[in-house]
Design a protein around this motif. Sequence first.
Motif, PDB file in Angstrom:
ATOM      1  N   UNK A 456       0.823  -1.219   0.000  1.00  0.00           N
ATOM      2  CA  UNK A 456       0.000   0.000   0.000  1.00  0.00           C
ATOM      3  C   UNK A 456       0.850   1.259   0.000  1.00  0.00           C
ATOM      4  N   UNK A 457       2.062   1.172   0.579  1.00  0.00           N
ATOM      5  CA  UNK A 457       2.921   2.354   0.698  1.00  0.00           C
ATOM      6  C   UNK A 457       3.267   2.957  -0.661  1.00  0.00           C
ATOM      7  N   UNK A 458       3.280   2.108  -1.701  1.00  0.00           N
ATOM      8  CA  UNK A 458       3.696   2.601  -3.023  1.00  0.00           C
ATOM      9  C   UNK A 458       2.615   2.433  -4.083  1.00  0.00           C
ATOM     10  N   UNK A 459       1.417   2.012  -3.668  1.00  0.00           N
ATOM     11  CA  UNK A 459       0.364   1.734  -4.644  1.00  0.00           C
ATOM     12  C   UNK A 459      -0.063   2.978  -5.412  1.00  0.00           C
ATOM     13  N   UNK A 460      -0.161   4.107  -4.721  1.00  0.00           N
ATOM     14  CA  UNK A 460      -0.589   5.342  -5.394  1.00  0.00           C
ATOM     15  C   UNK A 460       0.427   5.802  -6.427  1.00  0.00           C
ATOM     16  N   UNK A 461       1.700   5.837  -6.037  1.00  0.00           N
ATOM     17  CA  UNK A 461       2.723   6.333  -6.968  1.00  0.00           C
ATOM     18  C   UNK A 461       2.907   5.391  -8.153  1.00  0.00           C
ATOM     19  N   UNK A 462       2.563   4.097  -7.976  1.00  0.00           N
ATOM     20  CA  UNK A 462       2.643   3.148  -9.083  1.00  0.00           C
ATOM     21  C   UNK A 462       1.390   3.173  -9.954  1.00  0.00           C
ATOM     22  N   UNK A 463       0.383   3.920  -9.537  1.00  0.00           N
ATOM     23  CA  UNK A 463      -0.852   4.007 -10.310  1.00  0.00           C
ATOM     24  C   UNK A 463      -1.649   2.718 -10.325  1.00  0.00           C
ATOM     25  N   UNK A 464      -1.659   2.006  -9.194  1.00  0.00           N
ATOM     26  CA  UNK A 464      -2.320   0.704  -9.133  1.00  0.00           C
ATOM     27  C   UNK A 464      -3.810   0.806  -8.802  1.00  0.00           C
ATOM     28  N   UNK A 465      -4.268   1.977  -8.382  1.00  0.00           N
ATOM     29  CA  UNK A 465      -5.673   2.141  -8.025  1.00  0.00           C
ATOM     30  C   UNK A 465      -6.490   2.603  -9.224  1.00  0.00           C
ATOM     31  N   UNK A 486     -16.608   2.850  -6.406  1.00  0.00           N
ATOM     32  CA  UNK A 486     -15.946   1.720  -5.765  1.00  0.00           C
ATOM     33  C   UNK A 486     -14.470   1.713  -6.161  1.00  0.00           C
ATOM     34  N   UNK A 487     -13.617   1.492  -5.192  1.00  0.00           N
ATOM     35  CA  UNK A 487     -12.169   1.516  -5.413  1.00  0.00           C
ATOM     36  C   UNK A 487     -11.663   0.110  -5.727  1.00  0.00           C
ATOM     37  N   UNK A 488     -10.806  -0.001  -6.730  1.00  0.00           N
ATOM     38  CA  UNK A 488     -10.193  -1.276  -7.090  1.00  0.00           C
ATOM     39  C   UNK A 488      -8.669  -1.137  -7.043  1.00  0.00           C
ATOM     40  N   UNK A 489      -8.023  -2.213  -6.574  1.00  0.00           N
ATOM     41  CA  UNK A 489      -6.549  -2.211  -6.473  1.00  0.00           C
ATOM     42  C   UNK A 489      -6.011  -3.493  -7.090  1.00  0.00           C
ATOM     43  N   UNK A 490      -5.195  -3.318  -8.110  1.00  0.00           N
ATOM     44  CA  UNK A 490      -4.507  -4.454  -8.729  1.00  0.00           C
ATOM     45  C   UNK A 490      -3.014  -4.264  -8.527  1.00  0.00           C
ATOM     46  N   UNK A 492       0.979  -5.892  -8.627  1.00  0.00           N
ATOM     47  CA  UNK A 492       1.754  -6.833  -9.439  1.00  0.00           C
ATOM     48  C   UNK A 492       2.127  -8.098  -8.658  1.00  0.00           C
ATOM     49  N   UNK A 493       2.153  -8.023  -7.319  1.00  0.00           N
ATOM     50  CA  UNK A 493       2.491  -9.188  -6.498  1.00  0.00           C
ATOM     51  C   UNK A 493       1.230  -9.856  -5.967  1.00  0.00           C
ATOM     52  N   UNK A 494       0.336  -9.046  -5.397  1.00  0.00           N
ATOM     53  CA  UNK A 494      -0.874  -9.572  -4.762  1.00  0.00           C
ATOM     54  C   UNK A 494      -2.025  -9.760  -5.747  1.00  0.00           C
ATOM     55  N   UNK A 495      -1.869  -9.188  -6.949  1.00  0.00           N
ATOM     56  CA  UNK A 495      -2.916  -9.214  -7.977  1.00  0.00           C
ATOM     57  C   UNK A 495      -4.132  -8.407  -7.492  1.00  0.00           C
ATOM     58  N   UNK A 496      -5.350  -8.904  -7.732  1.00  0.00           N
ATOM     59  CA  UNK A 496      -6.532  -8.130  -7.355  1.00  0.00           C
ATOM     60  C   UNK A 496      -6.792  -8.273  -5.850  1.00  0.00           C
ATOM     61  N   UNK A 497      -6.803  -7.133  -5.136  1.00  0.00           N
ATOM     62  CA  UNK A 497      -6.994  -7.142  -3.684  1.00  0.00           C
ATOM     63  C   UNK A 497      -8.348  -6.514  -3.364  1.00  0.00           C
ATOM     64  N   UNK A 498      -9.147  -7.222  -2.584  1.00  0.00           N
ATOM     65  CA  UNK A 498     -10.488  -6.742  -2.245  1.00  0.00           C
ATOM     66  C   UNK A 498     -10.413  -5.544  -1.294  1.00  0.00           C
ATOM     67  N   UNK A 499     -11.320  -4.571  -1.491  1.00  0.00           N
ATOM     68  CA  UNK A 499     -11.375  -3.444  -0.542  1.00  0.00           C
ATOM     69  C   UNK A 499     -11.633  -3.899   0.890  1.00  0.00           C
ATOM     70  N   UNK A 500     -12.357  -5.017   1.066  1.00  0.00           N
ATOM     71  CA  UNK A 500     -12.596  -5.523   2.422  1.00  0.00           C
ATOM     72  C   UNK A 500     -11.294  -5.895   3.111  1.00  0.00           C
ATOM     73  N   UNK A 696     -26.614  -4.354 -12.853  1.00  0.00           N
ATOM     74  CA  UNK A 696     -25.294  -4.101 -13.431  1.00  0.00           C
ATOM     75  C   UNK A 696     -24.207  -4.363 -12.408  1.00  0.00           C
ATOM     76  N   UNK A 697     -23.114  -4.950 -12.870  1.00  0.00           N
ATOM     77  CA  UNK A 697     -21.924  -5.041 -12.038  1.00  0.00           C
ATOM     78  C   UNK A 697     -21.226  -3.678 -12.055  1.00  0.00           C
ATOM     79  N   UNK A 698     -20.244  -3.445 -11.191  1.00  0.00           N
ATOM     80  CA  UNK A 698     -19.497  -2.182 -11.238  1.00  0.00           C
ATOM     81  C   UNK A 698     -18.806  -1.998 -12.593  1.00  0.00           C
ATOM     82  N   UNK A 699     -18.874  -0.790 -13.141  1.00  0.00           N
ATOM     83  CA  UNK A 699     -18.380  -0.503 -14.490  1.00  0.00           C
ATOM     84  C   UNK A 699     -17.301   0.570 -14.446  1.00  0.00           C
TER      85      UNK A 699
END
Length: 711
Positions: A456-465, A486-490, A492-500, A696-699
Amino acid sequence: MLNKDEALFRLTGERLLELGLFSNNPESITLLDNLLDHNQALVGMTVANPQGDIILSSSNIDKEEFSNLLEQEETQLSFIQAMNSDALVMGRTYFSTEYNDWIVPINYRILNKNKEVVAVLSNGIKVKGNHSPWQNNNEDSALRVSVMDSNYYFQFASFVEADGLEALYSQPVKDIYLTMFSDSLFQQTGYTLKEFMTKNHGTVVMEYLNHTGELLIGAFSYDLKYGHFIFTTHKKSALTYKLMIPFVWLSSLILAFNIVLFYLFRNFSRLQRNSKADLEFQSQQDQLTSLPNLRYLSRHFAQWKKQNGEQYSVIFIDLDNFKNSNDIHGHPVGDQILIEVARRLKLFFKMGLCVRQGGDEFIVITPYSNKDSTIELCNDFLLTLKQPIKVEELEFSIRASIGIAHSPVDGEADETLLRKADIAMYEAKRLKCGVYVFNQQLDKKNARSAMIGKELNHALEKGEFSLVYQPQIDVVSKNVIGVEVLLRWHNEILHQVSPYEFIPIAESTGAILDIGNFVFEKAFEEFEDICNEIVKNNKKYTQANPFRLSINVSILQLSNENFLSNLFDLINKYDCENAKLMLEITETLIIENPRKIGTILEKIRQSGIEVSLDDFGTGYSSLSYLTKLPINELKIDQSFIHGLTTKKTNLTLVKSIINLGNSLGIKVLAEGVETNEELMILKNLKCQFIQGYYFSKPLNKTNLMNFLKEH
């Protein structure tokens, strides 16, 4: 005392800012006087501007008599340090002509809402006298207490008379004595003096020469936060003095001289060992509860295992909400509670090794029988702990969370077992289940949480959100009334991480503030395009019936002093015609601080922003905040919707929430709707809005715009 004074000074500074810091307000002087009356160790209160001039003082002193604090050699350094420190700063001891006494100055900066230093709150701690925190009433003159700052100036010494104070406090300890002490420290502990001052090494017991050349046996520690040593020492020569009378009497027996000499040295050696053993014992014992401390555990655990075997249970106990009792009733009351908890602990775990970890945390090592017996034992202790504890006129029922780890199943290293028991304790606290036993799934979960926190420390600067939007539908008209962001985070190591998973971790680390800023900025930016291309040209959306953007807000965001101003700046920056903003908050956020949150929500309502109460029904729902707070919508949690067609209790609860909302004039939205059967039930119950995979699912932004064009 310094921690208490720091808290008092911080609150006093905030109150002085409210009263008008630079106006000679009588209420400000009364505030300083009251603080002084309740803290008799302090000699007087002054407030200086950043230039060192006294602008306000308590009524027991004349502020005109004070010189500029930056121009006095005795106060200059600590004043500058306080200007640049978040913590309270303790300066050098000096003779104050204003107070006509020897004092230790303490300073604490006052910040305005822009985090700028506007003043410094100053005071002095009495070095001598009945109310001095360092006053030593021990009749044994050989026992000495002294305090020395990080620049090696004495701040207090119990063994120096009045005529020697000037010489003691006006100059640092001579290099030759520091070298002698540092050499002794290195020889006996392996630490240099500089190394000892960079990390908390606890209390150390050793022999060394003081500044007068006397050989001392001392226990000392270094406070990293406030930067000072505390020494408790005993003159080694005093042991000889204790033997003088028997020595004179025995030496008169010339014929038994050799026997006398033998007993003399044997007694001398015993007293020396006892004195050193007493100091060692004190360093391994918690002074408040008399339980062993972690130092004792590290030194004696191997012996305990040798006596009780390699199979044992590590029980980690943490009192629930103890900090609140301390804050409300004060530390003396909290100390009495801890003493009683320790007493019950020793009585209950008679076969175990009971240790105070620190604060409100305790460790118990017990011989292992089996998992169920250990759990039952811990649950029985929780019942014992709940029995009322009376402190003066108050009565407390203490609850705790307990984590358990077993050896050798969960590991054999002491540190490993303590860590795993600690992890299990936090899981018990999270689940509010009282007792939790460590397991491998929990270890994996903890490891994943640690990895999530790291990434999470570098997710923003890597543009993962990225953001997606889930449409919200009017049940009757089937029109799209808005979207939830809804926020999504992908990763490169953890892949898709749930907001929960990552949102609670982001909140605990404080990263949620930066992430929240990203969500609002990105959502407004994309929503402006959606408004200009879709909403503005659709006759369904008007000023009276606007298209809404719902964004979730955490407690850290809402409590941040810059949140509202930043939000209003975004609203003014992005022009969205026929649209409105809705903030989604949870019940927990309101419950933890209803007064403060109520004030913020009222400002939000006045600005035209609406509020949705998210996950309604999963927390401690209360009619009081529904009637008192500006809530525009109740959002039924999807866990109730999924069981709507199969569980009668879910149907009853959903019906009650909808009826409650309708009776209070509050709209109700059900999330997680996935089937037509669920939709029909909600429609019959007169639920106004829904969202879920049925429609509809999230778009992402592009797909949402296509969806809105079709609907």
